[in-house]
Design a protein around this motif. Structure first.
Motif, PDB file in Angstrom:
ATOM      1  N   THR A  41      80.169  25.043  15.532  1.00 60.80           N
ATOM      2  CA  THR A  41      79.254  24.630  16.600  1.00 60.80           C
ATOM      3  C   THR A  41      80.056  24.010  17.731  1.00 60.80           C
ATOM      4  O   THR A  41      81.131  23.446  17.514  1.00 60.80           O
ATOM      5  CB  THR A  41      78.220  23.610  16.100  1.00 60.80           C
ATOM      6  N   ILE A  42      79.520  24.086  18.938  1.00 60.16           N
ATOM      7  CA  ILE A  42      80.201  23.499  20.096  1.00 60.16           C
ATOM      8  C   ILE A  42      80.458  22.015  19.880  1.00 60.16           C
ATOM      9  O   ILE A  42      81.522  21.489  20.241  1.00 60.16           O
ATOM     10  CB  ILE A  42      79.358  23.712  21.365  1.00 60.16           C
ATOM     11  N   ALA A  43      79.503  21.325  19.272  1.00 62.81           N
ATOM     12  CA  ALA A  43      79.669  19.885  19.045  1.00 62.81           C
ATOM     13  C   ALA A  43      80.895  19.585  18.191  1.00 62.81           C
ATOM     14  O   ALA A  43      81.491  18.508  18.303  1.00 62.81           O
ATOM     15  CB  ALA A  43      78.413  19.319  18.392  1.00 62.81           C
ATOM     16  N   LEU A  84      75.957  29.019  21.860  1.00 64.29           N
ATOM     17  CA  LEU A  84      76.555  28.095  22.823  1.00 64.29           C
ATOM     18  C   LEU A  84      75.724  26.832  22.965  1.00 64.29           C
ATOM     19  O   LEU A  84      75.841  26.115  23.957  1.00 64.29           O
ATOM     20  CB  LEU A  84      76.716  28.782  24.179  1.00 64.29           C
ATOM     21  N   ASP A  85      74.900  26.537  21.980  1.00 60.41           N
ATOM     22  CA  ASP A  85      74.129  25.294  22.000  1.00 60.41           C
ATOM     23  C   ASP A  85      75.082  24.103  22.125  1.00 60.41           C
ATOM     24  O   ASP A  85      76.054  23.999  21.376  1.00 60.41           O
ATOM     25  CB  ASP A  85      73.311  25.144  20.707  1.00 60.41           C
ATOM     26  N   GLY A  86      74.809  23.236  23.078  1.00 64.23           N
ATOM     27  CA  GLY A  86      75.648  22.054  23.274  1.00 64.23           C
ATOM     28  C   GLY A  86      76.791  22.259  24.244  1.00 64.23           C
ATOM     29  O   GLY A  86      77.585  21.333  24.468  1.00 64.23           O
ATOM     30  N   LEU A  87      76.887  23.456  24.871  1.00 64.23           N
ATOM     31  CA  LEU A  87      78.007  23.706  25.777  1.00 64.23           C
ATOM     32  C   LEU A  87      77.997  22.748  26.962  1.00 64.23           C
ATOM     33  O   LEU A  87      79.042  22.203  27.336  1.00 64.23           O
ATOM     34  CB  LEU A  87      77.973  25.148  26.288  1.00 64.23           C
ATOM     35  N   VAL A 114      74.320  36.714  24.991  1.00 61.66           N
ATOM     36  CA  VAL A 114      74.957  36.041  26.133  1.00 61.66           C
ATOM     37  C   VAL A 114      73.996  34.965  26.607  1.00 61.66           C
ATOM     38  O   VAL A 114      72.922  35.250  27.111  1.00 61.66           O
ATOM     39  CB  VAL A 114      75.258  37.042  27.261  1.00 61.66           C
ATOM     40  N   ASP A 115      74.399  33.729  26.432  1.00 63.00           N
ATOM     41  CA  ASP A 115      73.507  32.592  26.717  1.00 63.00           C
ATOM     42  C   ASP A 115      73.402  32.347  28.226  1.00 63.00           C
ATOM     43  O   ASP A 115      74.416  32.235  28.912  1.00 63.00           O
ATOM     44  CB  ASP A 115      74.055  31.339  26.030  1.00 63.00           C
ATOM     45  N   PRO A 116      72.176  32.227  28.743  1.00 65.60           N
ATOM     46  CA  PRO A 116      72.001  31.933  30.175  1.00 65.60           C
ATOM     47  C   PRO A 116      72.618  30.615  30.622  1.00 65.60           C
ATOM     48  O   PRO A 116      72.735  30.378  31.831  1.00 65.60           O
ATOM     49  CB  PRO A 116      70.473  31.905  30.347  1.00 65.60           C
TER      50      PRO A 116
END
Length: 208
Positions: A41-43, A84-87, A114-116
């Motif tokens: 995870t990004i975190a 990309l949650d937390g980017l 591809v995350d907005p």
């Protein structure tokens, strides 16, 4: 803490970093390298310092004299990211000015879309997505709204198997100058524009 010196980035990444340091780009240090950390995870990147580069809050003595920001590039490659949650929160923590992000390496992860969220960085010009699990070329369409995006890699994703892969991506991204580290020529652009016109017309007829 991670080293803050030079980065052994691939040649294509070095070229992109050079592009990112153009006349309109602020003087900055080396990109922040969080690759090969086995993070899911990004975190998870917040638990450690980058291998190279100077994250916000680290000793800034190795930054170039007169540096305006600590970095304009971030490498998150070769991890296990599925989203990309937390980017946004992560970039706020590690970059002096996240809106100065010029290139982002997300290659060789497990991303399926591809995350907005990438559209929140209007100066992003180079994006590495190769080696993920993106199956639909339509997912690339979201990047058409990225105003500065000129270089992207999408190879080694399932969506590359489509016969019209290169045309489709170039048509979706009219400002693209390089796809998979191969230049988009004037001839490529003409074919992509024609493809986009035919596709748009077909979709229009289908919706009638």
């Amino acid at each position: 803490r991670g080293a803050a010196g030079g980065s052994s980035m691939p040649a294509d990444a070095e070229e992109s970093e050079g592009d990112a340091r153009g006349a309109s780009c602020p003087l900055a240090g080396f990109p922040l390298d969080y690759s090969y950390k086995e993070v899911r995870t990004i975190a998870g990147f917040l638990d450690d310092d980058p291998y190279t580069g100077v994250a916000k809050g680290m000793d800034r003595s190795s930054l170039p004299k007169g540096a305006e920001v600590n970095a304009t590039g971030v490498r998150l490659a070769n991890n296990r990211l599925e989203s990309l949650d937390g980017l946004a929160e992560f970039l706020e923590r590690v970059l002096d000015d996240p809106l100065e992000l010029r290139w982002l390496d997300l290659s060789n992860n497990r991303l399926t879309t591809v995350d907005p969220v990438l559209l929140d960085y209007p100066k992003l010009s180079c994006l590495y997505l190769q080696g993920n699990k993106i199956a639909k070329l339509s997912d690339i369409d979201v990047l058409a709204a990225a105003p500065a995006l000129s270089k992207i890699t999408v190879q080694d994703n399932p969506c590359q198997q489509r016969k019209d892969y290169r045309l489709r991506v170039a048509a979706a991204l009219p400002k693209l100058r390089s796809l998979d580290v191969i230049a988009v020529t004037k001839e490529d652009r003409a074919r992509a524009d024609a493809y986009a016109h035919v596709r748009a017309e077909r979709l229009r007829r289908e919706q009638m």
